[in-house]
Enzyme design. Structure first.
Site, PDB file in Angstrom:
ATOM      1  N   ASP A 155      19.879   3.305 -34.565  1.00 47.89           N
ATOM      2  CA  ASP A 155      20.295   4.537 -35.232  1.00 47.89           C
ATOM      3  C   ASP A 155      20.998   4.156 -36.529  1.00 47.89           C
ATOM      4  O   ASP A 155      22.149   3.694 -36.509  1.00 47.89           O
ATOM      5  CB  ASP A 155      21.236   5.347 -34.341  1.00 47.89           C
ATOM      6  CG  ASP A 155      20.529   5.966 -33.137  1.00 47.89           C
ATOM      7  OD1 ASP A 155      19.565   5.354 -32.626  1.00 47.89           O
ATOM      8  OD2 ASP A 155      20.937   7.055 -32.712  1.00 47.89           O
ATOM      9  N   LYS A 218      17.832  12.363 -37.292  1.00 49.11           N
ATOM     10  CA  LYS A 218      18.982  12.719 -36.461  1.00 49.11           C
ATOM     11  C   LYS A 218      20.001  13.440 -37.325  1.00 49.11           C
ATOM     12  O   LYS A 218      20.227  13.074 -38.478  1.00 49.11           O
ATOM     13  CB  LYS A 218      19.561  11.428 -35.862  1.00 49.11           C
ATOM     14  CG  LYS A 218      20.839  11.570 -35.066  1.00 49.11           C
ATOM     15  CD  LYS A 218      21.248  10.196 -34.526  1.00 49.11           C
ATOM     16  CE  LYS A 218      22.628  10.211 -33.899  1.00 49.11           C
ATOM     17  NZ  LYS A 218      23.048   8.873 -33.416  1.00 49.11           N
ATOM     18  N   LYS A 254      16.666  14.292 -33.166  1.00 46.24           N
ATOM     19  CA  LYS A 254      17.853  14.054 -32.349  1.00 46.24           C
ATOM     20  C   LYS A 254      19.061  14.790 -32.917  1.00 46.24           C
ATOM     21  O   LYS A 254      19.614  14.384 -33.931  1.00 46.24           O
ATOM     22  CB  LYS A 254      18.154  12.549 -32.268  1.00 46.24           C
ATOM     23  CG  LYS A 254      19.404  12.214 -31.430  1.00 46.24           C
ATOM     24  CD  LYS A 254      19.623  10.708 -31.352  1.00 46.24           C
ATOM     25  CE  LYS A 254      20.936  10.372 -30.665  1.00 46.24           C
ATOM     26  NZ  LYS A 254      21.161   8.903 -30.561  1.00 46.24           N
TER      27      LYS A 254
END
Length: 318
Positions: A155, A218, A254
């Site tokens: 991430d 995300k 996400k």
């Protein structure tokens, strides 16, 4: 066969004409997001089924300064058995795990040990999380470190300043370098939407990240003053849909930060289903970044199965 089911998003050349004329109407986005979740009501067994689906899409996360290998091992145990076996059995479900466990790079090895023999992936934040204000070579080195420790997913955080200045070429180049550093590990690009100022910036940054080869986009690090919201998520999902229409490749989504209740888990799944279809409601294309959300889902599942809310001491250890 849909090529997106068997291939990662390879990215494209930087193509500003796909996004440079985007101008998001913020009140309209807010109305649309609000109306979508208000008109879909999930009750009883339908609600329980959607909550179980949310569990299998959770990236169970610990990103605290006092993380230890023992704390990570405890979290991994919860990821492997997020809902009590007797409750799963009562619902006709044999087994269930969360979508992943997400930790700092130095905790990846501990997570790998705790999850050994399971199919639960280890995700690691990197690139100077959460601010990303480090030289690029150090950010890339951190990606490689996490990958070499055994992270299955990385991430990363983007440079917000490049979005605020509209320097799309520089942002694209950084993200391409990060995608290369990730190697076989999936890259989830955190846009830190609460710091991008406008929904138009969110839409444009989403396109750049996908063009650079992000496997997921995300919303947030969970450390910003404003994290995942439904209007921001709507804008990002529309960008994902547009990218899929243009390229044939599916990019995951996400939301992270601020999702704390079972109702939140239902609302975001409704938004996904309405905007992208139910094919996106699986761990390969949808994750929820959360630490406390699972506790409320456990309570709701317990109520569905037994007719009463369990005491916290009866729930899976967190």
């Amino acid at each position: 066969m849909d090529m997106a089911t068997t291939q990662r998003n390879p990215g494209t050349d930087l193509t500003p004409e796909w996004f440079d004329r985007i101008a998001v109407n913020t009140p309209a986005a807010e109305r649309r997001a609000s109306s979508l979740t208000a008109r879909r009501s999930l009750k009883k067994e339908w609600q329980a089924a959607w909550l179980l689906n949310a569990v299998r899409c959770i990236d169970l996360t610990t990103l605290s300064g006092d993380d230890t290998p023992d704390r990570v091992a405890r979290l991994c145990a919860k990821a492997l058995q997020p809902i009590a076996p007797e409750q799963l059995a009562a619902m006709g479900v044999k087994s269930l795990t969360t979508g992943a466990v997400c930790v700092y790079p130095t905790m990846v090895e501990a997570a790998r040990r705790a999850l050994a023999g399971s199919a639960v992936p280890v995700a690691s934040v990197a690139t100077g999380f959460p601010a990303g204000l480090m030289p690029l070579d150090l950010r890339l080195a951190e990606i490689r470190y996490a990958r070499d420790e055994g992270a299955d997913e990385i991430d990363i955080v983007i440079s917000r300043a490049l979005v605020l200045c509209g320097d799309w070429s520089a942002l694209y180049d950084e993200l391409c370098a990060m995608r290369e550093a990730c190697g076989p590990a999936l890259m989830k690009a955190i846009l830190a939407t609460g710091e991008l100022k406008t929904l138009t910036n969110v839409a444009r940054a989403s396109h750049v990240a996908m063009q650079a080869g992000a496997d997921f986009i995300k919303t947030s690090t969970g450390k910003e003053p404003v994290n995942a919201t439904l209007p921001v998520s709507l804008v990002m999902l529309r960008a994902i849909r547009d990218y899929h229409d243009r390229t044939g490749f599916r990019v995951g989504f996400k939301p992270a930060g601020g999702l704390k209740t079972a109702k939140d888990a239902l609302n975001w799944q409704v938004l996904m289903a309405e905007e992208l279809g139910r094919d996106w409601l699986r761990p390969s294309l949808f994750r929820i970044g959360a630490s406390s959300l699972l506790g409320d889902i456990e309570r709701q599942i317990s109520h569905y199965v037994t007719g009463r809310y369990a005491a916290s001491s009866r729930l899976t250890m967190g």
